[in-house]
Design an enzyme around this catalytic site. Structure first.
Site, PDB file in Angstrom:
ATOM      1  N   SER B 658      18.607   1.642 -53.064  1.00  0.00           N
ATOM      2  CA  SER B 658      19.738   1.477 -52.205  1.00  0.00           C
ATOM      3  C   SER B 658      19.424   1.921 -50.903  1.00  0.00           C
ATOM      4  O   SER B 658      19.943   1.764 -49.762  1.00  0.00           O
ATOM      5  CB  SER B 658      21.008   2.128 -52.680  1.00  0.00           C
ATOM      6  OG  SER B 658      20.962   3.481 -52.724  1.00  0.00           O
ATOM      7  N   LYS B 701      29.826   5.945 -50.823  1.00  0.00           N
ATOM      8  CA  LYS B 701      28.780   6.353 -49.746  1.00  0.00           C
ATOM      9  C   LYS B 701      29.679   6.185 -48.579  1.00  0.00           C
ATOM     10  O   LYS B 701      29.272   7.342 -47.538  1.00  0.00           O
ATOM     11  CB  LYS B 701      27.909   5.294 -49.754  1.00  0.00           C
ATOM     12  CG  LYS B 701      26.894   5.534 -51.068  1.00  0.00           C
ATOM     13  CD  LYS B 701      25.762   4.542 -51.136  1.00  0.00           C
ATOM     14  CE  LYS B 701      24.637   4.809 -52.187  1.00  0.00           C
ATOM     15  NZ  LYS B 701      23.944   3.526 -52.458  1.00  0.00           N
TER      16      LYS B 701
END
Lengths: 263, 812
Positions: B658, B701
């Site tokens: 990611s 996040k």
């Protein structure tokens, strides 16, 4: 004061269960009348002799097998029997508080017992050296038979441990009645009278007389049975002690209980 | 072609609200109970199929994440099906009189095992009274005495004959301590050896011959004794059996009438009658002290011997309303297949059929057995024995030691019981796949799988199903009802749980916990119904209880101990976003990623990987971005750089791809020598063509970077770049959504690396023209130029080196 019925008692021992029971009873009587007990163990001279023959064999009853008569083995077995008999005597004396001696003799058993019993007024021995565990009664052993016939003193033949009532076989022998009275008085027991008679009426009369005589001697007594001599043993329990004349007309093998042959 | 820059997402894209007004009830009290699970149609169909298939091997494995209601759903359907099915038979163990070590099993119609047990106890009690009375009767005693007397007389006669013959021949039969002996006599006394030697030799020889003949007769007689004894015993036994037969015949007849419809039981009763006749002494009082030889002898351990007439009821279905459904919570091997217990007797462990204990397979026989697969596999021998039972279709009780051959202790081997059971294993998918792959018998025995989904579509049906599940829970557990706002908030949380605004979680366990906790907070305020505020309070409180580590991480960043820049612009430095999972709580953590470039041979070095802190997926991401660089900028000459990438101040491992787009942005910034806005953070993986791809944990996040910026003060320039394909997954916290609504924070959906680098640097990425050139001043042009410079320098350096080499080799 009535003299004690026993002043010295002999018991023949062979380490069999019945001889141990006889030892116990002899020690109890010894304590009761302060009569010392002489225990005698006889090494059968016939056994001692036969093992010396090189051609004689023993046959095992358990294995039906022939084996040479090993004098060492048989000697050791006799020695162990004597030790066991001595221990049984010591234990019985310790329990009752009586006193006595232990002697080992060698010879013909009945002769040695009779000789050892001289001076004694009661000889105690087991009914048989090999009681049959399957049957209710055993035949009277040869030694017991011989001693009971030949002894000068009274003979007590123990068939079972005596824990039951006292019976008198009344055929008109006064010493038996007196001994029954002496034993019953000391024990606080009732004397049960059995009268052998072919005539029941006559027998009953004699029985009542015996009961009266016993009562006069200060013991309680009762008439137990009157009947033919062969039928009377069937009325006696196995744990009883029967007092009877040594000359009584009776087949001892038919008795289901211990017997004291009075002389 | 001009690159269109992504615009910040609108608030409705950041969070999908569940409108309370769209719900057709005021509180959950109005809703009926939920009678079917929601979102598990596939699993339900599989369960129904497995229940319907009575063929061999169609056992069920219910796989799915924990908390999705696997067990309750399975139990619900099994219980419903079992109620319509017949009650299975009872099973009992009895003694096998032919083979005492193999207890025999009897099958009786449901509810008749216990009465049978009582009947056998009654029989034994009656016999204990009737048999002694029979043997004490005068008639028996008299007959027995006659038999014994016959034996005795026979024996005496035989020995007497030998004795008489011996006596006639001058030989004595004497009993010694070691047996019988024959010896020569005179006048009744045994001759001594000396006396014997003095006899004439003929006389000695005669004695020896006579004694030899007599000994043989004596041996023959002694050998006959055991035969006579056996004959006597046989007659006695016949007599005993006459007494026994009379005593038990009427009792047995009564029992046989009661069990006339059960041939197996009748056969057993016949065996019992024979055995009692053979062992009648077991019923008589022990009389060792006053030994009465008129009665049969009792065997040693007589009380124990009577135990063999008892009945051990293994399965009693008397109170069963249908087929059994058993959930075995502790599936050890003994709990599953049963065990044989022992007891100590004079220092020895002994057992018999009365000590056989059934397992859950016995109790479930004729119905269903539900097991937790993980627990089953954790218990030694349990899985193997379960498979053996299912394959053989019978339950054989064996101790672990017996089945492995480790124990040689004499024990019993109970006759196996025929098995007809449907087993349902409940486990997580990984267990199912592992078993499928590694255990060939698994597929043969568990042909049906019920695959529980962890999420479902967020549509009207699912929302109402969820509301009814909440209503059922509140009623069942006595909780306050939820009003429509409360349900709406639960629905939204269910979407957040699966990180998808278009889905709902099927993890009913955690949703039930949320409802319970909301009820608690409603109770604290004395509210009658649970509202959205209470649900939110429950969520916040739960987060607060778990976010100590997150607080510490944020604090270290705020204090500058962990350096995360959120204001300036830096070349080759970018804010990445990672997710930390601590138990059931996860949160986002910003990470500073830096890139440095130098002249080299085209290598992009992942420092994390070099020191074994990077996982394989992270390594893969770095290789993909290397490939992207080569594809875009290495068409005319080889890449002549050496780049190094690192997660600064990262001391734990990193994995996942990611951060690959993030690392690529840092690399492009370093190559183009263009600073990156540190007010932005980035997440997303990238493919070889520069397309940004979806990642997991997008909400955590974004919230992780938002919390840092909010703590430092939101400036309006701060935000997060996320893959555009992650937009559907957004279910952000209300404070993040509100900040975005006010323009103080932004979330950018990014499709390509070019979009991202332009947002980050403020410089157009630049599209390649037909000549293969990028526009002047664009990011790509600057990167291309830098790489060209590296190539030329490397070329020059290599030429010089080669020239020097030739001179050296020439030696001229």
């Amino acid at each position: 004061m009535t003299p004690p019925p026993f002043r010295r008692i002999l018991v023949a021992v062979d380490a069999s269960p019945l001889s141990q029971a006889a030892t116990d009873l002899a020690c109890r009587l010894s304590k009761r009348w302060q009569a010392p007990v002489d225990a005698v163990f006889v090494e059968d001279i016939n056994i001692v002799r036969l093992v010396a023959h090189p051609f004689v064999h023993t046959i095992s009853l358990a294995a039906a097998r022939r084996q040479s008569a090993d004098d060492t083995l048989i000697g050791k077995a006799l020695e162990l029997q004597a030790i066991a008999a001595r221990r049984a005597l010591d234990a019985a004396l310790a329990t009752t508080g009586g006193h006595g001696t232990f002697t080992v003799r060698r010879g013909r058993v009945e002769a040695e017992v009779l000789e050892a019993g001289q001076g004694c007024d009661l000889l105690c021995l087991g009914w048989s050296g090999r009681p049959d565990s399957r049957a209710r009664r055993s035949r009277l052993g040869s030694v017991a038979r011989a001693v009971s016939r030949s002894a000068a003193a009274s003979v007590l033949l123990l068939q079972n441990p005596v824990t039951g009532p006292l019976f008198l076989w009344w055929d008109g022998f006064p010493p038996a009645l007196e001994m029954a009275a002496a034993l019953a008085a000391r024990e606080g027991a009732t004397v049960q009278v059995v009268v052998p008679a072919h005539d029941r009426i006559d027998g009953t009369r004699r029985g009542v007389e015996a009961v009266s005589a016993l009562q006069e001697l200060g013991v309680t007594a009762a008439l137990h049975a009157v009947g033919r001599p062969a039928a009377l043993p069937g009325t006696l329990p196995a744990d009883a002690l029967l007092l009877l004349s040594a000359e009584a007309e009776i087949v001892l093998d038919d008795l289901p209980c211990s017997a004291l042959l009075v002389r | 072609m001009t690159q269109t820059l992504p615009q910040p997402l609108a608030p409705h894209q950041l969070y999908r609200v569940c409108d309370p007004d769209s719900l057709s009830f005021t509180t959950t009290a109005e809703l009926a109970d939920s009678d079917a699970p929601i979102g598990q149609d596939r699993a339900v169909e599989a369960i129904r199929f497995a229940i319907g298939m009575r063929h061999r091997g169609f056992n069920l494995f219910a796989l799915g994440p924990e908390g999705t209601g696997r067990r309750s759903l399975v139990m619900q359907y099994l219980t419903q099906a079992a109620a319509r099915q017949p009650v299975p038979d009872d099973w009992v163990y009895v003694h096998d009189f032919g083979d005492g070590h193999r207890p025999r099993v009897l099958r009786l119609p449901a509810g008749r095992a216990q009465p049978f047990k009582k009947d056998m106890e009654w029989l034994v009690e009656e016999l204990a009274a009737a048999l002694p009375a029979g043997f004490e009767a005068e008639e028996y005693r008299a007959k027995k005495q006659v038999l014994e007397q016959e034996f005795k007389e026979r024996q005496e006669e035989a020995f007497g004959t030998v004795g008489t013959e011996a006596s006639e021949k001058g030989v004595a039969l004497i009993r010694t301590p070691v047996g019988l002996a024959l010896a020569p006599t005179r006048d009744g006394e045994v001759l001594s050896p000396d006396e014997f030697k003095q006899l004439p030799e003929e006389e000695q020889a005669r004695f020896k011959a006579e004694m030899e003949a007599l000994q043989e007769k004596l041996e023959t007689t002694i050998k006959q004794v055991p035969y006579w004894e056996r004959e006597a015993r046989s007659k006695l036994r016949e007599l005993e059996q006459e007494v026994v037969a009379f005593a038990i015949s009427h009792l047995m007849d009564e029992l046989k009438d009661r069990y006339a419809d059960l041939p197996e039981v009748l056969e057993y009763l016949e065996a019992v009658a024979e055995d009692i006749a053979d062992n009648v002494g077991d019923f008589l009082e022990s009389d060792d002290e006053d030994e009465d030889h008129s009665k049969p002898r009792r065997r040693p351990g007589g009380e124990g011997a009577i135990r063999r007439y008892r009945v051990n009821v293994l399965v009693n279905n008397a109170d069963q309303g249908g087929a059994p459904v058993i959930y075995e919570d502790h599936p050890t091997q003994p709990n599953l297949i049963g065990r044989v217990e022992h007891f100590a007797h004079y220092g020895t462990l002994i057992t018999d059929f009365n000590l056989i204990k059934g397992g859950s397979l016995h109790r479930a026989n004729g119905g269903y057995l539900v097991l937790d697969a993980h627990k089953l596999l954790m218990n030694p021998f349990a899985w193997e024995d379960l498979k053996r039972a299912l394959k053989a279709r019978e339950v054989r009780i064996e101790s672990p030691g017996q089945s492995t051959g480790l124990m040689s202790t004499v024990s019993i081997e109970p006759q196996p019981i025929p098995l007809d059971v449907k087993v349902v294993l409940i486990g997580d998918p990984m267990l199912y796949y592992l078993l499928s792959h590694h255990d060939p018998e698994f597929a043969e025995l568990f042909k049906v799988s019920a695959d529980f989904d962890w999420r479902m579509d967020r549509d009207e049906t699912a929302v109402m199903g969820l509301a009814r599940s909440v209503a059922t829970l509140t009623r069942k557990e006595g909780l306050r009802p939820l009003d429509r706002s409360g349900v709406a908030r639960v629905v939204e949380h269910a979407s957040r749980q699966v990180e998808d605004s278009e889905k709902l979680s099927t993890h009913m366990a955690s949703l039930a916990d949320l409802v319970r906790e909301s009820d608690y907070w409603a109770g604290r305020t004395g509210a009658a119904v649970v509202t959205a505020a209470h649900v939110q309070q429950a969520i916040d409180a739960s987060t607060y209880r778990q976010d100590r580590v997150r607080e510490h991480v944020q604090e270290e960043i705020r204090r500058g101990i962990v350096h995360i820049d959120t204001e300036s612009a830096v070349v080759g430095q970018i804010n990445g976003l990672a997710v930390l999972e601590l138990g059931r709580f996860s949160f986002g953590r910003p990470s500073r990623i830096t890139a440095r470039v130098a002249l080299g041979k085209g290598d992009v070095v992942d420092i994390e990987r070099e020191v074994d802190l990077g996982g394989p997926l992270h390594g893969k991401g770095v290789l993909i971005l290397t490939s992207f660089l080569a594809g875009r900028f290495g068409q005319n000459w080889p890449l002549s750089l050496e780049a190094r990438l690192v997660f600064e101040q990262s001391y734990g491992g990193v994995d996942g791809d990611s951060a690959s787009s993030t690392e690529l942005y840092a690399l492009l910034s370093a190559l183009a020598d263009l600073p990156i806005r540190q007010s932005l953070a980035v997440t997303g993986s990238v493919d070889q063509n520069g397309t940004v791809q979806a990642i997991g944990g997008v909400n955590e996040k974004i919230e992780g970077f938002f919390d840092l910026c909010a703590a430092r003060g939101l400036t309006g320039s701060q935000g997060v770049l996320i893959p555009a394909t992650n937009v559907a997954h957004l279910m952000l916290r209300h404070d993040v959504v509100e900040a975005c609504r006010q323009g103080r924070f932004a979330v950018y959906p990014v499709h390509t690396v070019d979009q991202g680098i332009e947002l980050l640097t403020g410089t157009p990425a630049g599209q390649r023209d037909e000549r293969g050139e990028y526009p002047a001043g664009s990011v790509n042009r600057r990167v291309q130029a830098r790489l060209a410079t590296f190539h030329r320098r490397l070329d020059l350096a290599q030429s010089g080196a080669l020239s020097g080499g030739r001179e050296t080799r020439g030696g001229r």
